[in-house]
Design a protein around this motif. Structure first.
Motif, short mmCIF file in Angstrom:
data_model
loop_
_atom_site.label_atom_id
_atom_site.label_comp_id
_atom_site.label_asym_id
_atom_site.label_seq_id
_atom_site.Cartn_x
_atom_site.Cartn_y
_atom_site.Cartn_z
N ILE A 242 5.49 21.37 1.40
CA ILE A 242 5.11 20.32 0.45
C ILE A 242 4.86 19.03 1.21
O ILE A 242 5.68 18.60 2.03
N ILE A 243 3.72 18.42 0.96
CA ILE A 243 3.36 17.14 1.56
C ILE A 243 3.31 16.08 0.47
O ILE A 243 2.54 16.20 -0.48
N SER A 244 4.17 15.07 0.60
CA SER A 244 4.21 13.95 -0.34
C SER A 244 3.91 12.68 0.45
O SER A 244 4.83 11.98 0.90
N PRO A 245 2.63 12.35 0.66
CA PRO A 245 2.26 11.33 1.65
C PRO A 245 2.32 9.88 1.18
O PRO A 245 2.18 8.97 1.99
N ALA A 246 2.52 9.65 -0.12
CA ALA A 246 2.45 8.29 -0.64
C ALA A 246 3.84 7.74 -0.96
O ALA A 246 4.80 8.48 -1.17
N THR A 247 3.92 6.42 -1.01
CA THR A 247 5.15 5.74 -1.39
C THR A 247 4.79 4.36 -1.95
O THR A 247 3.61 4.05 -2.14
N THR A 248 5.78 3.53 -2.23
CA THR A 248 5.50 2.26 -2.90
C THR A 248 5.08 1.15 -1.93
O THR A 248 4.36 0.25 -2.30
N TRP A 249 5.58 1.20 -0.68
CA TRP A 249 5.19 0.21 0.33
C TRP A 249 3.96 0.72 1.05
O TRP A 249 3.98 1.80 1.66
N LYS A 250 2.89 -0.05 1.06
CA LYS A 250 1.66 0.38 1.71
C LYS A 250 1.83 0.53 3.22
O LYS A 250 1.21 1.40 3.83
N ASN A 251 2.67 -0.31 3.84
CA ASN A 251 2.81 -0.16 5.29
C ASN A 251 3.89 0.85 5.67
O ASN A 251 4.27 0.96 6.84
N LYS A 252 4.38 1.62 4.70
CA LYS A 252 5.16 2.82 4.99
C LYS A 252 4.25 4.04 5.11
O LYS A 252 4.68 5.10 5.54
N PHE B 122 0.48 19.57 -2.34
CA PHE B 122 0.52 18.11 -2.37
C PHE B 122 1.21 17.64 -3.65
O PHE B 122 0.94 18.17 -4.74
N THR B 123 2.08 16.66 -3.52
CA THR B 123 2.72 16.06 -4.69
C THR B 123 2.58 14.54 -4.62
O THR B 123 2.35 13.96 -3.56
N GLY B 124 2.73 13.90 -5.75
CA GLY B 124 2.65 12.45 -5.83
C GLY B 124 2.39 12.03 -7.27
O GLY B 124 2.27 12.86 -8.17
N MET B 125 2.29 10.73 -7.47
CA MET B 125 2.00 10.20 -8.79
C MET B 125 0.49 10.19 -9.02
O MET B 125 -0.30 10.33 -8.07
N LYS B 126 0.10 10.00 -10.26
CA LYS B 126 -1.32 10.03 -10.62
C LYS B 126 -2.12 9.03 -9.79
O LYS B 126 -3.24 9.33 -9.33
N GLU B 127 -1.55 7.86 -9.54
CA GLU B 127 -2.26 6.82 -8.80
C GLU B 127 -2.39 7.13 -7.31
O GLU B 127 -3.08 6.41 -6.57
N ASP B 128 -1.74 8.20 -6.84
CA ASP B 128 -1.83 8.58 -5.44
C ASP B 128 -3.01 9.51 -5.16
O ASP B 128 -3.26 9.87 -4.00
N LYS B 129 -3.75 9.88 -6.19
CA LYS B 129 -4.83 10.85 -6.04
C LYS B 129 -5.86 10.39 -4.99
O LYS B 129 -6.34 11.20 -4.19
N TYR B 130 -6.17 9.10 -4.98
CA TYR B 130 -7.19 8.61 -4.05
C TYR B 130 -6.78 8.87 -2.61
O TYR B 130 -7.63 9.16 -1.75
N PRO C 209 6.60 10.26 4.12
CA PRO C 209 7.07 9.01 4.72
C PRO C 209 8.44 8.66 4.15
O PRO C 209 8.98 9.41 3.32
N ASP C 210 9.01 7.56 4.60
CA ASP C 210 10.28 7.07 4.04
C ASP C 210 10.05 6.75 2.57
O ASP C 210 9.41 5.75 2.23
N SER C 211 10.58 7.58 1.68
CA SER C 211 10.25 7.46 0.26
C SER C 211 11.31 8.16 -0.59
O SER C 211 12.17 8.88 -0.08
#
Length: 349
Positions: free
Chosen positions: A188-198, A220-228, A268-270
């Motif tokens: 599972i790859i969860s590449p997004a988080t809330t801090w952009k520089n993370k 791949f997992t993440g929130m809807k806004e992580d699709k991009y 990432p750290d998330s």
């Protein structure tokens, strides 16, 4: 047996980091929890926790000085005081926890002597820290466990408990993962988080995905806004990737269940990385950029948990905005993809 209230309002990862403390104290004591929105799913219905008190901070911030908010606040205080706790532990140690901590009614209100933002005022018993609050080499789990040590309770292990999945959640995840190959391991790859520089660079993620394509189930997992961001990663592979894209298709409970079925989680750290670690089943690889790996990384089994960081002189800065005038956010390019690929392939064998 003592009645103990743990206070940690935010965030998801920070609430998870208190779970080893919860489980250490729960042996011979009754442990309850005061939490806000993001950590509620971790403590509600958790078998190690007796009562959960909910502070709706998100709602309170919308109109903090209204009569309604004051009524809600003091209603929560009455609810907490009714339990007559022997001990309250302020794991938040910030202004946001001060008044709830101070007015909890607990006989012993314990915090650290270096608690921040005036929150020390809420305590009547103080722990001298073993390391400075922002010591990048002292893991936050160990700092939390220092509350237990102060109470002469020695932690035996880093142990997590999580709320069990409902039948509905299990059935939903069964359906979502029905196309995965049973004979392959799942990454599972969860590449997004809330801090952009993370964020680790999309080029690096693309190299990892290409390296393991066709050898495992990639999810791949993440929130809807992580699709991009996932779209950006996949576009940079320049080849067809056989993957299951669940971005925006799982809630917290479903993500937790999904992680219990994974062999490897890379993030990432998330909150996703922290949750995967708490699930105990998958190997976890956490990529660190601006935050300290030794303070927030998964640990406990060096063959299963990996906290990887580059070696730039500015790391870890612990800042949401990069202050470097040259090579802005250079840390997001490191560690190099080959280092992560090597770990993943070793775990897949």
């Amino acid at each position: 047996m003592a009645k103990i209230l743990i206070i940690r309002l935010t965030s998801l990862g920070d609430v998870i980091f208190t779970l080893p403390l919860v489980n250490t104290l729960a042996e011979g004591n009754e442990v309850s929890y005061l939490v806000a929105e993001k950590g509620l799913g971790i403590v509600k219905n958790n078998p190690s926790i007796k009562n959960v008190h909910f502070a709706p901070l998100k709602e309170w911030r919308k109109n903090p000085f209204s009569i309604k908010r004051y009524i809600e606040f003091f209603k929560l205080i009455r609810e907490i005081r009714k339990e007559k706790y022997d001990i309250a532990l302020d794991c938040q140690q910030m202004y946001k926890s001060l008044w709830l901590f101070l007015l909890s009614g607990a006989k012993r209100r314990i915090t650290f002597s270096d608690a921040r933002e005036g929150s020390i005022i809420g305590g009547n018993e103080f722990i001298k820290p073993k390391a400075k609050f922002r010591d990048n080499n002292y893991h936050i789990v160990e700092r939390n466990l220092d509350f237990a040590r102060h109470l002469n309770i020695q932690p035996k292990e880093i142990k997590f408990t999580l709320p069990p999945s409902t039948n509905e959640v299990v059935e939903k995840v069964n359906l979502l993962t029905s196309t995965l190959y049973d004979v392959r391991k799942t990454v599972i790859i969860s590449p997004a988080t809330t801090w952009k520089n993370k964020y680790w660079s999309s080029d690096n993620w693309a190299k990892v995905v290409k390296a393991i394509n066709q050898t495992c189930n990639i999810v791949f997992t993440g929130m809807k806004e992580d699709k991009y961001y996932i779209d950006e990663i996949l576009s940079k592979t320049q080849e067809r990737i056989d993957c299951l894209n669940l971005v925006g298709r799982t809630n917290f409970e479903e993500l937790k269940e999904l992680f219990t079925r994974a062999d490897i989680v890379i993030s990432p750290d998330s909150g996703s990385s922290n949750l995967a670690w708490a699930c105990s089943k998958p190997a976890v690889i956490t990529v660190f950029t601006c935050t300290p790996a030794k303070r927030f990384g998964p640990y406990g089994d060096n063959d299963k948990y990996f906290a990887i960081q580059g070696n730039l002189s500015c790391e870890p800065c612990f800042k949401k905005k990069c202050r470097m005038k040259v090579d802005n956010c250079a840390c997001t390019n490191f560690p190099e993809a080959d280092e992560i690929i090597k770990i993943v392939k070793k775990l897949l064998n």
